[in-house]
Design a protein around this motif. Structure first.
Motif, PDB file in Angstrom:
ATOM      1  N   ALA A  25       0.823  -1.212   0.000  1.00 17.69           N
ATOM      2  CA  ALA A  25       0.000   0.000   0.000  1.00 17.69           C
ATOM      3  C   ALA A  25       0.858   1.263   0.000  1.00 17.69           C
ATOM      4  O   ALA A  25       0.444   2.296  -0.547  1.00 17.69           O
ATOM      5  CB  ALA A  25      -0.950  -0.006   1.198  1.00 17.69           C
ATOM      6  N   ASP A  26       2.036   1.172   0.589  1.00 15.16           N
ATOM      7  CA  ASP A  26       2.944   2.319   0.601  1.00 15.16           C
ATOM      8  C   ASP A  26       3.417   2.705  -0.796  1.00 15.16           C
ATOM      9  O   ASP A  26       3.906   3.817  -0.994  1.00 15.16           O
ATOM     10  CB  ASP A  26       4.163   2.034   1.486  1.00 15.16           C
ATOM     11  N   GLU A  32      -4.836   7.184  -4.050  1.00 13.15           N
ATOM     12  CA  GLU A  32      -5.132   5.816  -4.500  1.00 13.15           C
ATOM     13  C   GLU A  32      -5.598   4.944  -3.339  1.00 13.15           C
ATOM     14  O   GLU A  32      -6.455   4.078  -3.517  1.00 13.15           O
ATOM     15  CB  GLU A  32      -3.895   5.204  -5.161  1.00 13.15           C
ATOM     16  N   ARG A  33      -5.051   5.155  -2.152  1.00  8.69           N
ATOM     17  CA  ARG A  33      -5.454   4.341  -0.992  1.00  8.69           C
ATOM     18  C   ARG A  33      -6.870   4.661  -0.524  1.00  8.69           C
ATOM     19  O   ARG A  33      -7.540   3.793   0.025  1.00  8.69           O
ATOM     20  CB  ARG A  33      -4.463   4.508   0.166  1.00  8.69           C
ATOM     21  N   SER A  43     -12.645   1.585   0.298  1.00  9.92           N
ATOM     22  CA  SER A  43     -11.257   1.816  -0.089  1.00  9.92           C
ATOM     23  C   SER A  43     -10.287   0.894   0.637  1.00  9.92           C
ATOM     24  O   SER A  43     -10.640   0.213   1.601  1.00  9.92           O
ATOM     25  CB  SER A  43     -10.876   3.272   0.216  1.00  9.92           C
ATOM     26  N   ILE A  44      -9.051   0.955   0.193  1.00  9.54           N
ATOM     27  CA  ILE A  44      -7.963   0.229   0.859  1.00  9.54           C
ATOM     28  C   ILE A  44      -7.816   0.744   2.288  1.00  9.54           C
ATOM     29  O   ILE A  44      -7.792  -0.044   3.244  1.00  9.54           O
ATOM     30  CB  ILE A  44      -6.655   0.383   0.062  1.00  9.54           C
ATOM     31  N   ASN A  45      -7.749   2.075   2.457  1.00 17.83           N
ATOM     32  CA  ASN A  45      -7.606   2.647   3.799  1.00 17.83           C
ATOM     33  C   ASN A  45      -8.759   2.249   4.702  1.00 17.83           C
ATOM     34  O   ASN A  45      -8.540   1.864   5.857  1.00 17.83           O
ATOM     35  CB  ASN A  45      -7.540   4.174   3.730  1.00 17.83           C
ATOM     36  N   TRP A  82      -2.285   7.994   7.658  1.00 14.93           N
ATOM     37  CA  TRP A  82      -1.616   6.763   7.227  1.00 14.93           C
ATOM     38  C   TRP A  82      -0.374   6.462   8.054  1.00 14.93           C
ATOM     39  O   TRP A  82      -0.149   5.321   8.461  1.00 14.93           O
ATOM     40  CB  TRP A  82      -1.297   6.832   5.740  1.00 14.93           C
ATOM     41  N   LEU A 149      -5.383  -3.798  -3.839  1.00 14.12           N
ATOM     42  CA  LEU A 149      -3.998  -3.418  -4.109  1.00 14.12           C
ATOM     43  C   LEU A 149      -3.567  -3.904  -5.491  1.00 14.12           C
ATOM     44  O   LEU A 149      -2.960  -3.151  -6.262  1.00 14.12           O
ATOM     45  CB  LEU A 149      -3.062  -4.000  -3.041  1.00 14.12           C
TER      46      LEU A 149
END
Length: 171
Positions: A25-26, A32-33, A43-45, A82, A149
């Motif tokens: 993810a970084d 995008e996250r 979302s990813i987050n 984050w 991802l």
């Protein structure tokens, strides 16, 4: 059925996989996250955040650690910062591992009762089932994160338990 060996293995796997997915993810931008990708939590987050929230809820029931002060609807906001999230997640994964080292064989006997905000009532279930839920919930949401991802162009590493690096097996 679950025992200390099971929870140690799964706690180590949890730590490894969270590091794996966070590293992937970084490679994405913050935009995008947080982009809605159609997953249950969007979302990813948000999915990372809900997963962290769920881990905190279960460990509070198992070990008396502090529970989150928000419910499921707000569980998606714990990863908004984050950098802070990454540090908090890593520390909490160590706390799960500590619990796994400390849990005694008799802990797995009997039931656990709690009030479930998800269904709005008191629940009593066998501890062995609930410890499986902790780790199954992690796997479920990490699978969603992995898919998001990958769709975003990030490339997480291996995810199979037998390929867990030796350094995690002795933690």
């Amino acid at each position: 059925m679950p025992n200390q060996t099971y929870v140690l293995t799964m706690a180590r796997y949890n730590l490894w996989q969270n590091e794996n997915l966070i590293t992937a993810a970084d490679t994405l931008s913050a935009a995008e996250r947080v982009q809605d990708r159609g997953a249950f939590f969007g979302s990813i987050n948000a999915t990372f955040s809900h997963l962290y929230w769920g881990d905190m809820i279960w460990l509070s029931r198992f070990a008396g650690t502090p529970a989150p002060t928000v419910g499921i609807p707000q569980s998606t906001g714990l990863a908004d910062d984050w950098q802070a999230f990454k540090a908090d997640r890593k520390a909490f994964d160590q706390r799960i591992l500590q619990w796994a080292h400390e849990v005694t064989p008799d802990w797995f006997q009997g039931d656990l009762s709690w009030f479930s905000g998800a269904i709005g009532r008191d629940v009593t279930k066998p501890k062995q089932m609930l410890v499986m839920q902790l780790f199954n919930h992690q796997t479920h949401h990490r699978g969603q994160i992995h898919a998001m991802l990958t769709a975003a162009g990030a490339r997480p590493g291996d995810t199979d338990v037998p390929f867990m690096p030796d350094e995690y097996l002795t933690m």
